[in-house]
Design a protein around this motif. Sequence first.
Motif, PDB file in Angstrom:
ATOM      1  N   MET A  76       5.664  -2.166  -7.898  1.00 48.39           N
ATOM      2  CA  MET A  76       4.780  -2.246  -6.744  1.00 48.39           C
ATOM      3  C   MET A  76       5.279  -3.179  -5.647  1.00 48.39           C
ATOM      4  O   MET A  76       5.676  -4.310  -5.907  1.00 48.39           O
ATOM      5  N   CYS A  77       5.252  -2.685  -4.414  1.00 46.45           N
ATOM      6  CA  CYS A  77       5.698  -3.481  -3.262  1.00 46.45           C
ATOM      7  C   CYS A  77       4.506  -4.258  -2.693  1.00 46.45           C
ATOM      8  O   CYS A  77       3.362  -3.977  -3.036  1.00 46.45           O
ATOM      9  N   PHE A  78       4.808  -5.186  -1.781  1.00 47.91           N
ATOM     10  CA  PHE A  78       3.720  -6.008  -1.239  1.00 47.91           C
ATOM     11  C   PHE A  78       2.716  -5.174  -0.447  1.00 47.91           C
ATOM     12  O   PHE A  78       1.523  -5.466  -0.429  1.00 47.91           O
ATOM     13  N   GLY A  79       3.193  -4.098   0.208  1.00 45.09           N
ATOM     14  CA  GLY A  79       2.301  -3.264   1.029  1.00 45.09           C
ATOM     15  C   GLY A  79       1.214  -2.627   0.186  1.00 45.09           C
ATOM     16  O   GLY A  79       0.029  -2.643   0.540  1.00 45.09           O
ATOM     17  N   VAL A  80       1.598  -2.080  -0.960  1.00 45.99           N
ATOM     18  CA  VAL A  80       0.632  -1.431  -1.847  1.00 45.99           C
ATOM     19  C   VAL A  80      -0.247  -2.483  -2.531  1.00 45.99           C
ATOM     20  O   VAL A  80      -1.458  -2.322  -2.658  1.00 45.99           O
ATOM     21  N   ARG A  81       0.382  -3.594  -2.939  1.00 46.98           N
ATOM     22  CA  ARG A  81      -0.378  -4.677  -3.595  1.00 46.98           C
ATOM     23  C   ARG A  81      -1.483  -5.195  -2.668  1.00 46.98           C
ATOM     24  O   ARG A  81      -2.631  -5.364  -3.085  1.00 46.98           O
ATOM     25  N   THR A 115      -5.063   3.945   4.322  1.00 48.98           N
ATOM     26  CA  THR A 115      -4.153   3.483   3.266  1.00 48.98           C
ATOM     27  C   THR A 115      -2.890   2.835   3.836  1.00 48.98           C
ATOM     28  O   THR A 115      -2.629   2.903   5.037  1.00 48.98           O
ATOM     29  N   ALA A 116      -2.088   2.263   2.943  1.00 51.61           N
ATOM     30  CA  ALA A 116      -0.834   1.599   3.352  1.00 51.61           C
ATOM     31  C   ALA A 116       0.102   2.555   4.086  1.00 51.61           C
ATOM     32  O   ALA A 116       0.935   2.134   4.882  1.00 51.61           O
ATOM     33  N   HIS A 117      -0.051   3.871   3.844  1.00 50.66           N
ATOM     34  CA  HIS A 117       0.811   4.865   4.502  1.00 50.66           C
ATOM     35  C   HIS A 117       0.524   5.006   5.984  1.00 50.66           C
ATOM     36  O   HIS A 117       1.309   5.611   6.712  1.00 50.66           O
ATOM     37  N   THR A 147      -2.887  -0.374   6.571  1.00 51.02           N
ATOM     38  CA  THR A 147      -1.548   0.129   6.915  1.00 51.02           C
ATOM     39  C   THR A 147      -0.515  -0.981   6.701  1.00 51.02           C
ATOM     40  O   THR A 147      -0.682  -2.098   7.197  1.00 51.02           O
ATOM     41  N   CYS A 148       0.534  -0.669   5.970  1.00 55.17           N
ATOM     42  CA  CYS A 148       1.585  -1.669   5.723  1.00 55.17           C
ATOM     43  C   CYS A 148       2.263  -2.026   7.048  1.00 55.17           C
ATOM     44  O   CYS A 148       2.568  -1.138   7.852  1.00 55.17           O
ATOM     45  N   PRO A 149       2.540  -3.312   7.270  1.00 53.73           N
ATOM     46  CA  PRO A 149       3.205  -3.687   8.531  1.00 53.73           C
ATOM     47  C   PRO A 149       4.560  -3.003   8.705  1.00 53.73           C
ATOM     48  O   PRO A 149       5.007  -2.768   9.824  1.00 53.73           O
ATOM     49  N   LEU A 150       5.192  -2.636   7.583  1.00 49.65           N
ATOM     50  CA  LEU A 150       6.504  -1.986   7.697  1.00 49.65           C
ATOM     51  C   LEU A 150       6.367  -0.500   8.038  1.00 49.65           C
ATOM     52  O   LEU A 150       7.306   0.110   8.553  1.00 49.65           O
ATOM     53  N   VAL A 151       5.205   0.084   7.778  1.00 50.13           N
ATOM     54  CA  VAL A 151       4.940   1.457   8.244  1.00 50.13           C
ATOM     55  C   VAL A 151       4.611   1.383   9.748  1.00 50.13           C
ATOM     56  O   VAL A 151       5.066   2.209  10.537  1.00 50.13           O
ATOM     57  N   ARG A 152       3.857   0.364  10.103  1.00 54.36           N
ATOM     58  CA  ARG A 152       3.526   0.174  11.519  1.00 54.36           C
ATOM     59  C   ARG A 152       4.816   0.038  12.352  1.00 54.36           C
ATOM     60  O   ARG A 152       4.910   0.530  13.468  1.00 54.36           O
ATOM     61  N   GLN A 187      11.321   7.793   7.536  1.00 56.87           N
ATOM     62  CA  GLN A 187      10.189   7.398   6.703  1.00 56.87           C
ATOM     63  C   GLN A 187      10.570   6.073   6.042  1.00 56.87           C
ATOM     64  O   GLN A 187      11.752   5.881   5.698  1.00 56.87           O
ATOM     65  N   SER A 188       9.610   5.193   5.839  1.00 55.93           N
ATOM     66  CA  SER A 188       9.949   3.857   5.312  1.00 55.93           C
ATOM     67  C   SER A 188      10.580   3.909   3.917  1.00 55.93           C
ATOM     68  O   SER A 188      11.335   3.028   3.539  1.00 55.93           O
ATOM     69  N   THR A 189      10.269   4.978   3.149  1.00 51.48           N
ATOM     70  CA  THR A 189      10.765   5.038   1.776  1.00 51.48           C
ATOM     71  C   THR A 189      11.921   6.026   1.599  1.00 51.48           C
ATOM     72  O   THR A 189      12.219   6.436   0.481  1.00 51.48           O
ATOM     73  N   ALA A 190      12.553   6.407   2.709  1.00 57.52           N
ATOM     74  CA  ALA A 190      13.697   7.331   2.597  1.00 57.52           C
ATOM     75  C   ALA A 190      14.865   6.625   1.920  1.00 57.52           C
ATOM     76  O   ALA A 190      14.947   5.393   1.928  1.00 57.52           O
ATOM     77  N   VAL A 247      13.957   2.051   7.170  1.00 57.19           N
ATOM     78  CA  VAL A 247      13.739   2.032   5.714  1.00 57.19           C
ATOM     79  C   VAL A 247      13.283   0.611   5.371  1.00 57.19           C
ATOM     80  O   VAL A 247      13.895  -0.363   5.824  1.00 57.19           O
ATOM     81  N   CYS A 248      12.183   0.485   4.624  1.00 47.99           N
ATOM     82  CA  CYS A 248      11.626  -0.854   4.401  1.00 47.99           C
ATOM     83  C   CYS A 248      12.455  -1.638   3.368  1.00 47.99           C
ATOM     84  O   CYS A 248      13.136  -1.049   2.523  1.00 47.99           O
ATOM     85  N   ARG A 249      12.343  -2.954   3.454  1.00 46.85           N
ATOM     86  CA  ARG A 249      13.153  -3.807   2.579  1.00 46.85           C
ATOM     87  C   ARG A 249      12.869  -3.578   1.082  1.00 46.85           C
ATOM     88  O   ARG A 249      13.810  -3.447   0.297  1.00 46.85           O
ATOM     89  N   PRO A 250      11.575  -3.498   0.662  1.00 43.56           N
ATOM     90  CA  PRO A 250      11.343  -3.243  -0.774  1.00 43.56           C
ATOM     91  C   PRO A 250      12.009  -1.954  -1.256  1.00 43.56           C
ATOM     92  O   PRO A 250      12.536  -1.908  -2.368  1.00 43.56           O
ATOM     93  N   THR A 251      12.007  -0.919  -0.425  1.00 43.83           N
ATOM     94  CA  THR A 251      12.656   0.344  -0.823  1.00 43.83           C
ATOM     95  C   THR A 251      14.159   0.115  -0.976  1.00 43.83           C
ATOM     96  O   THR A 251      14.772   0.556  -1.958  1.00 43.83           O
ATOM     97  N   LYS A 252      14.753  -0.575  -0.011  1.00 47.58           N
ATOM     98  CA  LYS A 252      16.206  -0.835  -0.087  1.00 47.58           C
ATOM     99  C   LYS A 252      16.550  -1.648  -1.330  1.00 47.58           C
ATOM    100  O   LYS A 252      17.548  -1.380  -2.005  1.00 47.58           O
ATOM    101  N   GLY A 282       8.698   3.195  -9.063  1.00 50.65           N
ATOM    102  CA  GLY A 282       8.425   3.324  -7.634  1.00 50.65           C
ATOM    103  C   GLY A 282       7.481   2.243  -7.130  1.00 50.65           C
ATOM    104  O   GLY A 282       6.906   1.479  -7.918  1.00 50.65           O
ATOM    105  N   THR A 283       7.289   2.217  -5.819  1.00 50.13           N
ATOM    106  CA  THR A 283       6.550   1.110  -5.199  1.00 50.13           C
ATOM    107  C   THR A 283       5.029   1.191  -5.371  1.00 50.13           C
ATOM    108  O   THR A 283       4.316   0.313  -4.915  1.00 50.13           O
ATOM    109  N   SER A 284       4.539   2.266  -6.009  1.00 51.48           N
ATOM    110  CA  SER A 284       3.085   2.349  -6.272  1.00 51.48           C
ATOM    111  C   SER A 284       2.758   2.058  -7.728  1.00 51.48           C
ATOM    112  O   SER A 284       1.597   2.161  -8.129  1.00 51.48           O
TER     113      SER A 284
HETATM  114  S1  SF4 Z   1       7.055   1.126   0.369  1.00 53.05           S
HETATM  115 FE1  SF4 Z   1       7.602  -0.248   2.057  1.00 53.05          FE
HETATM  116  S2  SF4 Z   1       6.535   0.557   3.824  1.00 53.05           S
HETATM  117 FE2  SF4 Z   1       5.590   1.502   2.032  1.00 53.05          FE
HETATM  118  S3  SF4 Z   1       3.877   0.179   1.544  1.00 53.05           S
HETATM  119 FE3  SF4 Z   1       5.616  -0.570   0.352  1.00 53.05          FE
HETATM  120  S4  SF4 Z   1       6.556  -2.184   1.634  1.00 53.05           S
HETATM  121 FE4  SF4 Z   1       5.217  -0.977   2.916  1.00 53.05          FE
END
Ligand code: SF4
Length: 278
Positions: free
Chosen positions: A11-16, A72-74, A95-100, A159-162, A189-194, A260-262
Amino acid sequence: MQVVRAEAMGMCFGVRDALTLAHEIAEPKSTTIHGELVHNATVLADLEERGFAMTGEGSRTALPPTVAVMVTAHGISNRERDRLQGAGKSLIDTTCPLVRRVHDAAQRLEADGYFVVVAGRRGHVEVRGIVEDLAHHVVVESADEVEAWPYGKIGIISQSTAAAADVAAIRTAVIARHPAAQVRFIDTVCRPTKERQAALETLLDRVPAVIVVGGENSNNTRRLVERARARGVLAQHVQGPDDVDIDGLRGIDTVGLTAGTSTPDAVIDAVARLLESI
Ligand code: SF4
């Protein structure tokens, strides 16, 4: 069986943060979660049990039944935001700041006169939110889909999770097909995904098989599975311990584990326990 965990996973910070906010809501029965808060069946069932109304991903065009609506975070498009607020809904925005950041990049490119190429999964909720506010755009899932578009200025985001490698291939293809165009790329692409993708690469150097824990609809989870298979490593995509194909791991004594991040920590731990017991 020995289990080697990826250095970054789950889980990433956005979903948490979105989940924490959902848990802080005092009256879940008066709140609708607009779309899947997380791509995880266990967490969704738990939220439903707490009394939240839910708009399914496929029925987000309908108006939510309650006044309070959780985004949602998306994220959602400005157009969707206006529609909901125009109908008297009060938004709780997670909404996750990295999606914003992706939305901002897309709008900036369009305002500067670029045709916007979005590298991502067509129809994914995040991608829908990004493109709904754009007049001139295309969504491409792979470099093979890049065409000779009749524009002199082309902006690329994703997309942030590409998968970073897919985005790089799309960027190269766009430049190759448009030698005379002004091409601008913004890495979204967001940092947690990378971090999860990089950790998987390291893991794949060490194990003959990998278990990827994540929801069926989770884009970043699917990407991890695809990447492992592309590297010739046996990969199983599971949503929980019940999905693990134990027979498929016959003859293997070390297995990699990522998620995955969820995916909640408890689900990852349950899968790890099962694997260790084999
Ligand atoms: S995967 Fe990235 S953009 Fe999507 S919620 Fe998590 S940190 Fe945010």
